[in-house]
Motif scaffolding. Structure first.
Motif, PDB file in Angstrom:
ATOM      1  N   LEU A   1      -9.747  -9.655   2.739  1.00  0.00           N
ATOM      2  CA  LEU A   1      -8.837  -9.522   3.885  1.00  0.00           C
ATOM      3  C   LEU A   1      -7.626 -10.442   3.784  1.00  0.00           C
ATOM      4  CD1 LEU A   1     -11.476  -9.158   6.748  1.00  0.00           C
ATOM      5  CD2 LEU A   1     -10.010  -7.364   5.783  1.00  0.00           C
ATOM      6  N   THR A   2      -7.629 -11.348   2.805  1.00  0.00           N
ATOM      7  CA  THR A   2      -6.436 -12.167   2.588  1.00  0.00           C
ATOM      8  C   THR A   2      -5.539 -11.572   1.502  1.00  0.00           C
ATOM      9  OG1 THR A   2      -7.709 -13.551   1.079  1.00  0.00           O
ATOM     10  CG2 THR A   2      -7.505 -14.323   3.347  1.00  0.00           C
ATOM     11  N   ALA A   3      -6.057 -10.608   0.736  1.00  0.00           N
ATOM     12  CA  ALA A   3      -5.236  -9.924  -0.274  1.00  0.00           C
ATOM     13  C   ALA A   3      -4.660  -8.652   0.340  1.00  0.00           C
ATOM     14  CB  ALA A   3      -6.091  -9.597  -1.498  1.00  0.00           C
ATOM     15  N   ASP A   4      -3.787  -7.965  -0.382  1.00  0.00           N
ATOM     16  CA  ASP A   4      -3.096  -6.840   0.270  1.00  0.00           C
ATOM     17  C   ASP A   4      -3.626  -5.467  -0.135  1.00  0.00           C
ATOM     18  OD1 ASP A   4      -2.038  -6.359  -2.208  1.00  0.00           O
ATOM     19  OD2 ASP A   4      -0.014  -5.946  -1.428  1.00  0.00           O
ATOM     20  N   GLU A   5      -4.767  -5.433  -0.830  1.00  0.00           N
ATOM     21  CA  GLU A   5      -5.346  -4.129  -1.183  1.00  0.00           C
ATOM     22  C   GLU A   5      -6.343  -3.641  -0.141  1.00  0.00           C
ATOM     23  OE1 GLU A   5      -6.608  -5.700  -5.109  1.00  0.00           O
ATOM     24  OE2 GLU A   5      -5.992  -3.723  -5.834  1.00  0.00           O
ATOM     25  N   THR A   6      -6.752  -4.509   0.770  1.00  0.00           N
ATOM     26  CA  THR A   6      -7.776  -4.172   1.766  1.00  0.00           C
ATOM     27  C   THR A   6      -7.285  -4.559   3.160  1.00  0.00           C
ATOM     28  OG1 THR A   6      -9.493  -4.740   0.134  1.00  0.00           O
ATOM     29  CG2 THR A   6     -10.196  -4.552   2.447  1.00  0.00           C
ATOM     30  N   PHE A   7      -7.524  -3.693   4.140  1.00  0.00           N
ATOM     31  CA  PHE A   7      -7.355  -4.155   5.521  1.00  0.00           C
ATOM     32  C   PHE A   7      -8.480  -3.567   6.365  1.00  0.00           C
ATOM     33  CE2 PHE A   7      -4.719  -0.256   5.780  1.00  0.00           C
ATOM     34  CZ  PHE A   7      -5.111   0.286   6.998  1.00  0.00           C
ATOM     35  N   ALA A   8      -8.689  -4.185   7.525  1.00  0.00           N
ATOM     36  CA  ALA A   8      -9.723  -3.707   8.452  1.00  0.00           C
ATOM     37  C   ALA A   8      -9.151  -3.694   9.854  1.00  0.00           C
ATOM     38  CB  ALA A   8     -10.954  -4.609   8.383  1.00  0.00           C
ATOM     39  N   ILE A   9      -9.584  -2.728  10.644  1.00  0.00           N
ATOM     40  CA  ILE A   9      -9.291  -2.670  12.069  1.00  0.00           C
ATOM     41  C   ILE A   9     -10.606  -2.903  12.791  1.00  0.00           C
ATOM     42  CG2 ILE A   9      -8.353  -1.274  13.962  1.00  0.00           C
ATOM     43  CD1 ILE A   9      -6.326  -1.899  11.687  1.00  0.00           C
ATOM     44  N   VAL A  10     -10.597  -3.801  13.759  1.00  0.00           N
ATOM     45  CA  VAL A  10     -11.800  -4.052  14.554  1.00  0.00           C
ATOM     46  C   VAL A  10     -11.477  -3.833  16.024  1.00  0.00           C
ATOM     47  CG1 VAL A  10     -12.931  -5.646  12.953  1.00  0.00           C
ATOM     48  CG2 VAL A  10     -11.276  -6.534  14.619  1.00  0.00           C
TER      49      VAL A  10
ATOM     50  N   LEU B   1      -6.372   0.177  -0.406  1.00  0.00           N
ATOM     51  CA  LEU B   1      -5.126   0.822  -0.823  1.00  0.00           C
ATOM     52  C   LEU B   1      -5.010   0.778  -2.338  1.00  0.00           C
ATOM     53  CD1 LEU B   1      -2.886  -1.029   1.776  1.00  0.00           C
ATOM     54  CD2 LEU B   1      -3.604   1.360   1.906  1.00  0.00           C
ATOM     55  N   ARG B   2      -4.413   1.813  -2.898  1.00  0.00           N
ATOM     56  CA  ARG B   2      -4.175   1.822  -4.341  1.00  0.00           C
ATOM     57  C   ARG B   2      -2.933   2.670  -4.621  1.00  0.00           C
ATOM     58  NH1 ARG B   2      -7.785   5.996  -3.432  1.00  0.00           N
ATOM     59  NH2 ARG B   2      -7.275   7.847  -4.623  1.00  0.00           N
ATOM     60  N   PRO B   3      -2.352   2.515  -5.794  1.00  0.00           N
ATOM     61  CA  PRO B   3      -1.216   3.378  -6.141  1.00  0.00           C
ATOM     62  C   PRO B   3      -1.724   4.751  -6.565  1.00  0.00           C
ATOM     63  CG  PRO B   3      -1.698   1.878  -7.952  1.00  0.00           C
ATOM     64  CD  PRO B   3      -2.676   1.545  -6.856  1.00  0.00           C
ATOM     65  N   ASN B   4      -0.819   5.728  -6.612  1.00  0.00           N
ATOM     66  CA  ASN B   4      -1.182   7.069  -7.064  1.00  0.00           C
ATOM     67  C   ASN B   4       0.064   7.740  -7.617  1.00  0.00           C
ATOM     68  OD1 ASN B   4      -1.431  10.136  -6.599  1.00  0.00           O
ATOM     69  ND2 ASN B   4      -3.538   9.436  -6.353  1.00  0.00           N
ATOM     70  N   VAL B   5      -0.088   8.390  -8.747  1.00  0.00           N
ATOM     71  CA  VAL B   5       1.076   8.944  -9.439  1.00  0.00           C
ATOM     72  C   VAL B   5       1.781  10.037  -8.644  1.00  0.00           C
ATOM     73  CG1 VAL B   5      -0.218  10.684 -10.741  1.00  0.00           C
ATOM     74  CG2 VAL B   5       1.885   9.709 -11.712  1.00  0.00           C
TER      75      VAL B   5
ATOM     76  N   VAL C   1      -1.933   5.190  -1.642  1.00  0.00           N
ATOM     77  CA  VAL C   1      -2.980   6.025  -1.078  1.00  0.00           C
ATOM     78  C   VAL C   1      -4.039   5.104  -0.484  1.00  0.00           C
ATOM     79  CG1 VAL C   1      -4.835   7.644  -1.633  1.00  0.00           C
ATOM     80  CG2 VAL C   1      -2.571   7.948  -2.641  1.00  0.00           C
ATOM     81  N   ALA C   2      -4.482   5.422   0.733  1.00  0.00           N
ATOM     82  CA  ALA C   2      -5.505   4.630   1.411  1.00  0.00           C
ATOM     83  C   ALA C   2      -6.819   5.385   1.414  1.00  0.00           C
ATOM     84  CB  ALA C   2      -5.076   4.348   2.854  1.00  0.00           C
ATOM     85  N   LEU C   3      -7.911   4.671   1.222  1.00  0.00           N
ATOM     86  CA  LEU C   3      -9.238   5.270   1.368  1.00  0.00           C
ATOM     87  C   LEU C   3      -9.967   4.558   2.504  1.00  0.00           C
ATOM     88  CD1 LEU C   3     -11.323   7.314   0.108  1.00  0.00           C
ATOM     89  CD2 LEU C   3     -12.249   5.351  -1.092  1.00  0.00           C
TER      90      LEU C   3
ATOM     91  N   MET D   1      -5.811   2.420  12.667  1.00  0.00           N
ATOM     92  CA  MET D   1      -5.940   2.415  11.214  1.00  0.00           C
ATOM     93  C   MET D   1      -4.833   3.260  10.579  1.00  0.00           C
ATOM     94  SD  MET D   1      -6.923   4.301   8.385  1.00  0.00           S
ATOM     95  CE  MET D   1      -8.051   5.627   8.820  1.00  0.00           C
ATOM     96  N   VAL D   2      -4.614   4.478  11.119  1.00  0.00           N
ATOM     97  CA  VAL D   2      -3.585   5.370  10.559  1.00  0.00           C
ATOM     98  C   VAL D   2      -2.205   4.728  10.703  1.00  0.00           C
ATOM     99  CG1 VAL D   2      -2.430   7.605  10.821  1.00  0.00           C
ATOM    100  CG2 VAL D   2      -4.933   7.478  10.920  1.00  0.00           C
ATOM    101  N   ALA D   3      -1.930   4.144  11.865  1.00  0.00           N
ATOM    102  CA  ALA D   3      -0.624   3.509  12.083  1.00  0.00           C
ATOM    103  C   ALA D   3      -0.426   2.323  11.141  1.00  0.00           C
ATOM    104  CB  ALA D   3      -0.499   3.063  13.540  1.00  0.00           C
ATOM    105  N   THR D   4      -1.493   1.560  10.923  1.00  0.00           N
ATOM    106  CA  THR D   4      -1.405   0.404  10.032  1.00  0.00           C
ATOM    107  C   THR D   4      -1.183   0.852   8.590  1.00  0.00           C
ATOM    108  OG1 THR D   4      -2.894  -0.807  11.502  1.00  0.00           O
ATOM    109  CG2 THR D   4      -2.608  -1.686   9.273  1.00  0.00           C
ATOM    110  N   ALA D   5      -1.884   1.891   8.192  1.00  0.00           N
ATOM    111  CA  ALA D   5      -1.693   2.430   6.832  1.00  0.00           C
ATOM    112  C   ALA D   5      -0.246   2.890   6.654  1.00  0.00           C
ATOM    113  CB  ALA D   5      -2.666   3.580   6.582  1.00  0.00           C
ATOM    114  N   ALA D   6       0.293   3.566   7.667  1.00  0.00           N
ATOM    115  CA  ALA D   6       1.679   4.046   7.582  1.00  0.00           C
ATOM    116  C   ALA D   6       2.649   2.873   7.457  1.00  0.00           C
ATOM    117  CB  ALA D   6       2.013   4.896   8.808  1.00  0.00           C
TER     118      ALA D   6
END
Lengths: 159, 159
Positions: free
Chosen positions: B50-59, B72-76, B82-84, B107-112
């Protein structure tokens, strides 16, 4: 399946392979009637992705006739990383010769070397050939606890 | 579905929420008979993720009663990422009150906000309630070109 000809030489791609991979991915989507932004858009993205450590690709043939494209991410359930096989393509004329299997084997070994604990793939429901291919290579479509399969869901247009 | 009580206050988690998220994820797996390494293993992983930028959480809730965990990861195929949605959980006693919907919206708003072009989820085949839930929130289980669904495949033990 025939043993793959060593001449296909499956290997880790570098940024120098970006143009050939872009062409293969564009052909992949064209073959399956999926929109593609075109190789000219994909190539610079791939050059950038293949120099960072979240993405790797395995290619076979010179020029490349097959590609596996993989992204890595962290996951709370594993000490290592999780890999997703985003794309896997062999040109139509060269299928059934074991090139895909050879590429997949190198992909799995490369993922393991990079500290991956799990590899994931989304496989189309009617594509039983692909399902059998991945099952032959140690993949499963079922949750080990429940025996259930899972469907892939997605959403674009987030705002 | 009821409008969610504002007191649940769905919000972006920080590393300080790691212990509560670890407990929820452990309870999640316990409820569904899935192995868990235990909250004591998950908590330090979450603090780091949660301190790096590849993962986030909503509680939601204080203490947290619901969580969505995203990588989150890149995608060609996309200029952005792209978020999973790796995990989505609401404690059993508080389901059916709209807490999950409120968490998913944030979660969707944060991903955007984080430059995501696509969000992916794997949903169990028999869990039609979850499938309807995600469909109500704009997700689809079908390829837009072919109308086909896709199954999730996986492999551990890579060597």
């Amino acid at each position: 399946m025939h043993p793959v000809d060593a001449a296909w030489d499956p290997r880790l791609a570098s940024a120098a392979d970006a143009d050939e991979i872009a062409r293969l991915l564009h052909d992949f989507n064209t073959e399956f009637d999926t929109p593609s932004p075109g190789a000219a858009v994909l190539a610079p993205r791939l050059r950038k992705l293949l120099t960072a450590d979240e993405t790797f690709a395995i290619v076979a043939g010179r020029p490349a006739v097959a590609v596996a494209l993989v992204t890595l991410r962290p996951n709370v359930w594993y000490a290592g990383r999780v890999a997703l096989l985003d794309e896997m393509y062999v040109v139509p004329d060269l299928r059934g010769r074991g090139i895909g299997s050879a590429v997949l084997d190198v992909m799995v070994a490369t993922a393991a070397e990079r500290g991956t604990d799990l590899i994931e793939i989304n496989v189309d429901e009617p594509d039983v050939d692909a399902q059998r291919f991945y099952e032959r290579h140690g993949f499963s479509g079922m949750d080990p606890g429940t025996g259930q399969r899972a469907f892939y869901y997605w959403r674009e247009r987030l705002t």
